[in-house]
Structures are given as C-alpha cells and as structure tokens.
Design an enzyme around this catalytic site. Structure first.
Site, mmCIF file in Angstrom:
data_model
loop_
_atom_site.group_PDB
_atom_site.id
_atom_site.type_symbol
_atom_site.label_atom_id
_atom_site.label_comp_id
_atom_site.label_asym_id
_atom_site.label_seq_id
_atom_site.Cartn_x
_atom_site.Cartn_y
_atom_site.Cartn_z
ATOM 1 N N SER A 182 0.849 -1.194 0.000
ATOM 2 C CA SER A 182 0.000 0.000 0.000
ATOM 3 C C SER A 182 0.884 1.243 0.000
ATOM 4 C CB SER A 182 -0.949 -0.020 1.204
ATOM 5 O OG SER A 182 -1.839 1.067 1.160
ATOM 6 N N HIS A 200 -2.704 -1.218 -3.194
ATOM 7 C CA HIS A 200 -3.777 -0.240 -3.050
ATOM 8 C C HIS A 200 -3.468 0.966 -3.928
ATOM 9 C CE1 HIS A 200 -4.394 -1.930 1.298
ATOM 10 N NE2 HIS A 200 -4.873 -2.732 0.369
ATOM 11 N N ASP A 256 -4.328 -4.659 6.215
ATOM 12 C CA ASP A 256 -4.792 -5.548 5.151
ATOM 13 C C ASP A 256 -3.710 -6.577 4.813
ATOM 14 O OD1 ASP A 256 -6.417 -6.572 3.148
ATOM 15 O OD2 ASP A 256 -5.662 -5.169 1.636
#
Length: 340
Positions: free
Chosen positions: A156, A183, A277
C-alpha cells in the site's frame, strides 16, 4: 477531519476549500508551495494533507518525502496533471502518499466537478488511518495443486517504489508466478503496471479475468477490483468494495490462494503500507506451511501492514526491501534443487 491544502493556484485552493467545507471538514492551513507545507505541517500536523504535484520552490514529491520524515501524516495527491505526470505520482506514492485524485474544477455552468471523487477518497483514507477493517471471505474453492508456485505480494503506502526495487532484483527466469495487490486508484492501475514493467526484467501486466499465471510474469490487480487466483492459476476479478475498505484487498487475494489449495512451497509477502490488510491472510497461509515474509520497519515508509503481520506472528522472515529479492531467489533455488 482537519485538512491542510498545498497548492500554488489560488482559484484551485478556493474550489478545494468549498468542497471540503461543504462536507463538514476543517481547513487548518494552506501552503502555496512544498517548502511552506513542510513548515506548516511541522507546526500543526493535520489529519490529512491534500498535496499538489507541480509547484514552485519544492514540488509535491519532495514535500511528501520531507513531511513523512519530519512529521508523518496521511497525504493525498490532488493534482490536475494525473495522466501527464504518472511518474511523479508513483514517486510521491513511493515517498509515502496514500493515493491520487484529480483536482476538482469549475464546470461550464459554474458547478464544481470532481468534488465527490475527492470526498470519497477522504472517507476511505479516514477509515484506513483509523485502521478500520472488515474482511471479506472468499468462497471456498476446490483444492488443486498448481505449478508454478506463487509469489503473492500485498502493498500500500510506499508500495510502488518497494515493488520496483523488489521486482527489479528478480531475474527474468524467476521460477514462480507473481500476483500483486497494491492499493491504488483504479484509473491509475494500467500506468502502474507499465511503469513497473519498465523497472524489471520480470514481465509485469495488469490482471485480466481468465488469464493464467506464469512463471517469471507478474500480474497486478486493477485498483477498483479484487483479484482472486482460482485452482489452476486462473485469475478472477470481482467488483468491490463490498465489505472491504481496501480494493483490491490483500486479504481477499491471500484467502483465495489458501482456499484454492496452491503449493505450500509458495511465498506470501507484505510490503510497506498503512493499516492491516493482508496480515490475517498471511497468518492463515503460514499456518498451512507457506513461507511468509514481511518488510522490516526501517525500510518501510509506513510499517502498518507488515508490522501487523509481525505482531500477530504471521511472518516467518522479516527483512529489508533491499534484501528481499535475494531471499526469494535463494528460497526458490533451494526448492527446485530439492525437487530434482
């Protein structure tokens, strides 16, 4: 949310203020160049910084890098030059920016266009910054062993640069198939895949439903869809967000691999990123015998995702991004020597 605006164009600052105030946000300060933004952020760290890219004195990339060193906080790149400055966007994300969105502007009838897209990004970042997370469980899939083994990567904040360094250290004949959930905004996924492809001998492409994974090839999930890997190594893309605030979700990717019965000689990696995540999904993979690797705190822009994995015991190995490619090459070389 307390928000700082960094933009050198007064009309655009006015538009941003109108959009933010209309949704109940507070504009705590305004900076007209990156240098002033670094100063203001040091004196008053906001909940979010809206950072332009092209500015005098100090541009958005350098300002993002300085803020993340001196007074780290969530940064959203808001620029009218998204498509024409893709390399700078990736640099800014590598330096710690969370995402990118086009600057709202006045339409032909005086109405503001693009404001809702900005506000939607702010909502998601607010959830991420609070470590809010709801997992979506992939449906169980029939077990089937797949050759080649997989290298599954989640990343991310700071991910593009980390991915470039990791993939850049892998040889063209790397024996595993690579799947990546980063992401990133859906409108930017194709450019990210093209940029990563230019940084490495590995072939990198945007994932498409029905495509098969291949050794020495990397598939990156589109920014607006979840990616699942079905038995036989077939890619399936599903619409998000569903119950996930992360799209694509690393946990959804990891769950699909675990439930698909893939080779236990495969590897799961979590790189720099805010939130958690992928940590739970990585723990599940470790529990069935996978090699699991988390990026260390020192080389991470934000030690959220890999840090969460380490704290819950999901990572077998923790190493710097500079050492990770070598670790992976040694792992798969040893594996194939044992299989001969």
């Amino acid at each position: 949310m307390r928000i700082g605006i960094v933009n050198d164009k007064a009309p655009l600052v006015d538009i941003l203020k109108k959009v933010l105030l209309s949704d109940g946000h507070e504009v705590v300060w305004i900076a007209h160049n990156g240098e002033r933004a670094v100063e203001k952020c040091s004196n008053d760290v906001p909940d979010l910084v809206l950072m332009d890219l092209i500015m005098p004195v100090l541009d958005g990339v350098s300002a993002t890098r300085e803020i993340m060193k001196k007074s780290p906080c969530p940064i959203l790149i808001v620029t009218s030059s998204v498509e024409s400055n893709s390399s700078k966007v990736f640099e800014a994300m590598g330096a710690g920016a969370l995402d990118v969105v086009a600057t709202p502007k006045n339409g032909p009838d005086g109405e503001i266009t693009g404001g809702q897209a900005l506000l939607a990004k702010i909502v998601v970042i607010g959830k991420l910054h609070g470590n809010g997370r709801v997992r979506e469980h992939a449906k169980p899939l029939a077990k089937e062993r797949v050759i080649p083994p997989l290298l599954a990567i989640g990343s991310s904040t700071g991910g593009p640069s980390a991915l470039a360094e990791l993939l850049g250290g892998l040889p063209a004949d790397f024996p595993a198939a690579i799947v990546i959930a980063q992401h990133v905004d859906g409108h930017f996924s194709e450019n990210l895949a093209l940029w990563l492809d230019s940084q490495t001998e590995i072939k990198v492409a945007l994932a498409r439903s029905g495509r098969s994974v291949q050794a020495g090839h990397a598939l990156i999930a589109p920014g607006d869809q979840h990616m699942l890997i079905k038995p036989g190594g077939i890619v399936e893309l599903t619409d998000g967000p569903g119950k996930n605030i992360y799209v694509p979700s690393v946990d959804v990717l990891f769950d699909s691999i675990r439930l698909g019965g893939f080779s236990k000689h495969s590897v799961a990696v979590l790189l720099t990123g805010m939130g958690a995540d992928g940590a739970r999904g990585m723990l599940d993979l470790r529990n069935i015998g996978w090699m699991t690797i988390a990026q260390d705190k020192e080389s991470s822009v934000v030690w959220g995702m890999p840090g969460s994995a380490v704290k819950m015991g999901a990572a077998r190995e923790v190493c710097s991004i500079g050492d990770m490619a070598g670790l992976l090459v040694r792992h798969f070389k040893k594996l194939f020597q044992e299989l001969k």
